[in-house]
Every structure is written in C-alpha cells, then in structure tokens.
Design an enzyme around this catalytic site. Structure first.
Site, PDB file in Angstrom:
ATOM      1  N   SER A 185       0.800  -1.226   0.000  1.00 51.51           N
ATOM      2  CA  SER A 185       0.000   0.000   0.000  1.00 51.51           C
ATOM      3  C   SER A 185       0.831   1.275   0.000  1.00 51.51           C
ATOM      4  CB  SER A 185      -0.945   0.001   1.200  1.00 51.51           C
ATOM      5  OG  SER A 185      -0.209  -0.102   2.398  1.00 51.51           O
ATOM      6  N   HIS A 213      -5.552  -4.484  -1.250  1.00 49.70           N
ATOM      7  CA  HIS A 213      -5.478  -3.428  -2.274  1.00 49.70           C
ATOM      8  C   HIS A 213      -5.514  -3.977  -3.698  1.00 49.70           C
ATOM      9  CE1 HIS A 213      -4.936   0.292   0.024  1.00 49.70           C
ATOM     10  NE2 HIS A 213      -4.271  -0.442   0.910  1.00 49.70           N
ATOM     11  N   LYS A 245     -12.169  -1.592   1.099  1.00 49.54           N
ATOM     12  CA  LYS A 245     -11.451  -0.782   0.111  1.00 49.54           C
ATOM     13  C   LYS A 245     -12.265  -0.694  -1.179  1.00 49.54           C
ATOM     14  CE  LYS A 245      -7.263  -0.786   2.582  1.00 49.54           C
ATOM     15  NZ  LYS A 245      -6.734  -1.801   3.493  1.00 49.54           N
TER      16      LYS A 245
HETATM   17  C1  LIG Z   1      -6.519  -2.134   4.847  1.00 47.40           C
HETATM   18  C2  LIG Z   1      -5.750  -3.361   4.994  1.00 47.40           C
HETATM   19  C3  LIG Z   1      -6.111  -4.333   5.928  1.00 47.40           C
HETATM   20  C4  LIG Z   1      -7.212  -4.117   6.932  1.00 47.40           C
HETATM   21  O1  LIG Z   1      -8.460  -4.270   6.351  1.00 47.40           O
HETATM   22  P1  LIG Z   1      -9.755  -3.720   7.113  1.00 47.40           P
HETATM   23  O2  LIG Z   1     -10.845  -4.546   6.541  1.00 47.40           O
HETATM   24  O3  LIG Z   1      -9.896  -2.284   6.804  1.00 47.40           O
HETATM   25  O4  LIG Z   1      -9.548  -3.996   8.567  1.00 47.40           O
HETATM   26  C5  LIG Z   1      -5.388  -5.499   5.960  1.00 47.40           C
HETATM   27  N1  LIG Z   1      -4.340  -5.703   5.128  1.00 47.40           N
HETATM   28  C6  LIG Z   1      -3.965  -4.777   4.222  1.00 47.40           C
HETATM   29  C7  LIG Z   1      -2.829  -5.070   3.313  1.00 47.40           C
HETATM   30  C8  LIG Z   1      -4.654  -3.585   4.129  1.00 47.40           C
HETATM   31  O5  LIG Z   1      -4.263  -2.673   3.240  1.00 47.40           O
END
Ligand SMILES: *Cc1c(COP(=O)(O)O)cnc(C)c1O
Length: 397
Positions: A185, A213, A245
C-alpha cells in the site's frame, strides 16, 4: 502520590513534539470525487474507495432495504444467534466471485489477519513474511507462537533462501506459512505471487496472500491477485481480503477450500467472540459484488485514470516510484517537504496525504495518491495541475 495516567499526556505530547501525531480531518458528506474536507471543497485523491462504490446507488439502496427487512443489528455473534441468511448469501456470492470452494467473512480485514494467522501456525511452526507486510499481518504473527522468518521485499530468491534454511534446520518446522501482501500500500507494487506460490509448493509450505489493495483492481473484473497471475487456486491456500477498500463497505474475508473456512470459523477468536455485521453492511457487500459482476466499466475506468495520471506526472518529471497499480506515490524524499507539498495541494483543491518516517524509511517521504474510477478526465488533469504548480514552487520539478 504518583498520577497513574500521566503517561497519557506525556506520550501524546512526545508524538506532537516529533510531529508524529495524527491530525484528523473531517469529511462532511460521502466519499465522492469532490468532497468537503475540513470545510473545503477538494478532489478526493487518497481514499481506498477505488471504484466509487461506497456511494453507489445500488449499494445504498441494498443497505436501506436490509434495514427494513432485517433490522439495524444482527443481535449476536455468528456462532450463537447472529448468523443471518444474508451472511450466508454473501459468503456464497463471494466464493463464486473468487472461483473458490468457500469464503468466510470476518468483521474486518484486521480481524481476519489477527484471528486466523495465529491458528494456522503455532509452536514448532514457521511463518515467513515479506519485510513490508501490513501491520495487521504483523499483529497476527505476533499473536502466534510460531518461529518467524523475513524475506526481502518482493524477492522470491530471498524467500527461497529462507525456505532452504528452514528445510535444513533440525528438526525442520512442522508447518510453514508464507505470508505476503498482494499489493503493497505504500509503493503500489505487486507481490510476485506466481513465483512465491511455486516456491512454497516446492517446499510444502502454505501461502497466505492479503489482497486488500488488489481486489476490485487487479485480475479479471477485479477478482484480485490470484486471478491476475492465474495462479492455480490450490497453490494459494488462503486468499484474504477486505470489503473496506474497493468494495466500498467494511468487512474482512478469506477464500479457499471448505476445509479452510470450516477450520477458520471454529478457531479464530476474533470471529467467534465479536458481533456479526449488521444487515445493512452485508447487503451492501452483496450489492458491491453484483456491481463488479455487472458493471465492468468501473475497473476499466480506474485503470484509464491511473494511466492518464501516471503518464502526466512522469512527463512533468515527478518521481512516481515503482508502482504498478492505482496507488501512485509522488516521491519527495524529505519529510518536511512532503508535508508542505500536501498542504499546498490541499490549498489548490486536492486531498492527498504525506507518508513520512516511520511509516516509510527516512528520506523516502512521499505523497501517496490513490486513483478513483469516479474521477473524470478533467478531475485527473486538475490534480496534475495542482501537483505541477506545487511541485514547481517546492523545486521538485
Ligand atoms: C486495509 C488493509 C487491511 C485491513 O483491512 P480492514 O478490513 O480495513 O480492517 C489489511 N491488510 C492490508 C494489506 C490492508 O491494506
């Protein structure tokens, strides 16, 4: 008398002194291309709402209808009285979308990683991580009693070295779990999952990919990284992701075999001991899958916007790092300059935040931009113009 809570103020003030505290911005209204942030109308350039689904009429309508038919809350954890027909339907729909045998939905992606990882590997086992994995993976690994190995970022040769060393240990680990983010990310680069999966298969290791992502972005119709590399499904035993996301809602999930999901829900404490999603959330997630399956234009538009932005920024002379996805870092170097650049583009009407040490290494500060399918060509050009003006002022281009 000692004040038992004096650390609250002291530690907070230490963060403020180092300029490491979070200053929260307030979004008034939906996460849309043009938003009101702290009272200013700006172009949203840093949300994870890649496809604009959080504000899509079909998701909003589904959420409203589910409240009417199923109420505001689920009433319980899923293993007791909170497993509604909607939860089951979402998992069936997701498994079909992912072409997996089964899927399991957690309350969040964080809950999936922190609940499942420590169950997959424990004492006498080994977990091998990419050095840049997400914090929720790191916490999941910390909750496990397994030994830990780390390989260099996105480097299959180095993973091969760690796997080779594990094989020679005596006794060798009982089980080996290799974990990687799908898309990283901070840089927007993609894990070489095809090579990771073949190496793991050669060494009898499990593969766990966190595709938070990549979903809605990579692969056929946004099906994610496993689809992107066409990795045989049985080589990626755990495909984890999130509805928070590109899906535009909230919720974590894992997909794989039915044996995996059955194991996961019987063992993950985060799943067993935390209330299930309210009906509105579940119904909106189902609607998000509907939209991905029936409106392929969003994913296409996301990539068109991404190419337009990357090309314009490169032509202007910006360093946009090694990104291969709609996450485009605008590399700045110095933390103070990154902060100034972010403030300036905000004044010019573009909302994107600086990412500075300790989130990234010293000297690698950047503005992290995240493209959105709901932006028009004019919106993308508007953002480029703001970067050009602010970048020239700061002597970056
Ligand atoms: C955003 C993210 C998470 C967490 O996901 P949520 O559902 O928002 O708790 C886990 N792993 C990665 C790589 C992320 O970017």
């Amino acid at each position: 008398m000692r004040d038992p809570v004096s650390f609250l103020k002291e530690e907070y003030e230490a963060l403020v002194g180092q300029d490491l505290d979070w200053k929260l911005r307030v979004l008034a209204g939906p996460s849309a291309p043009w938003c009101h942030v702290d009272g200013k109308r700006v172009l949203m350039f840093c949300s994870n709402n890649y496809l604009g689904l959080s504000n899509h009429p079909r998701l909003k309508e589904a959420a409203i209808e589910a409240v009417k038919s199923h109420g505001a809350g689920s009433g319980s954890v899923r293993p007791i009285a909170g497993n509604m027909d909607l939860h089951v339907e979402l998992e069936e729909r997701l498994a079909r979308f992912k072409a997996a045998e089964a899927s399991l939905v957690y309350q969040t992606g964080f809950a999936a990683n922190s609940g499942l990882i420590p169950q997959l590997a424990g004492k006498d086992d080994l977990i091998i991580s990419d050095e840049l994995n997400h914090g929720s993976i790191i916490d999941g690994v910390r909750l496990s009693h397994a030994d830990r190995g780390v390989y260099k970022h996105a480097d299959p040769d180095d993973l091969g070295r760690v796997l080779g060393e594990a094989e020679k240990a005596s006794p060798p680990p009982r089980r080996i779990l290799v974990i990687t983010d799908g898309v990283f990310s901070m840089d927007g680069d993609i894990a070489p999952l095809d090579r990771i999966a073949s190496l793991a298969a050669e060494h009898g290791a499990m593969v766990y990919v966190d595709d938070a992502h990549g979903e809605g972005v990579l692969g056929e119709g946004g099906r994610g990284i496993v689809s992107h590399f066409r990795v045989p499904r049985e080589r990626v035993q755990v495909e984890m992701g999130t509805f928070s996301k590109a899906f535009g809602v909230v919720g974590g999930h894992v997909s794989g075999s039915r044996e995996l999901t059955r194991f996961a829900y019987n063992k993950s404490r985060t799943w067993l001991l935390s209330g299930s999603h309210p009906p509105a959330v579940v119904a909106a997630c189902i609607a998000a899958i509907d939209v991905l399956e029936s409106e392929p234009e969003h994913v296409k538009r996301l990539w068109d916007n991404t190419s337009r932005f990357k090309k314009a920024m490169k032509d202007l002379g910006f360093d946009i790092g090694r990104s291969e996805t709609p996450i485009t870092p605008v590399m700045v170097g110095d933390s103070a300059v990154a902060k100034r650049l972010s403030l300036r583009i905000f004044e010019l009407g573009v909302f994107a935040l600086p990412i500075v040490y300790p989130m990234v290494a010293q000297g690698k500060a950047r503005i992290r931009t995240i493209m959105n399918a709901a932006l028009s060509d004019e919106d993308v050009d508007f953002a480029v113009a703001a970067f050009e003006k602010a970048g020239k002022e700061q002597g970056l281009v």
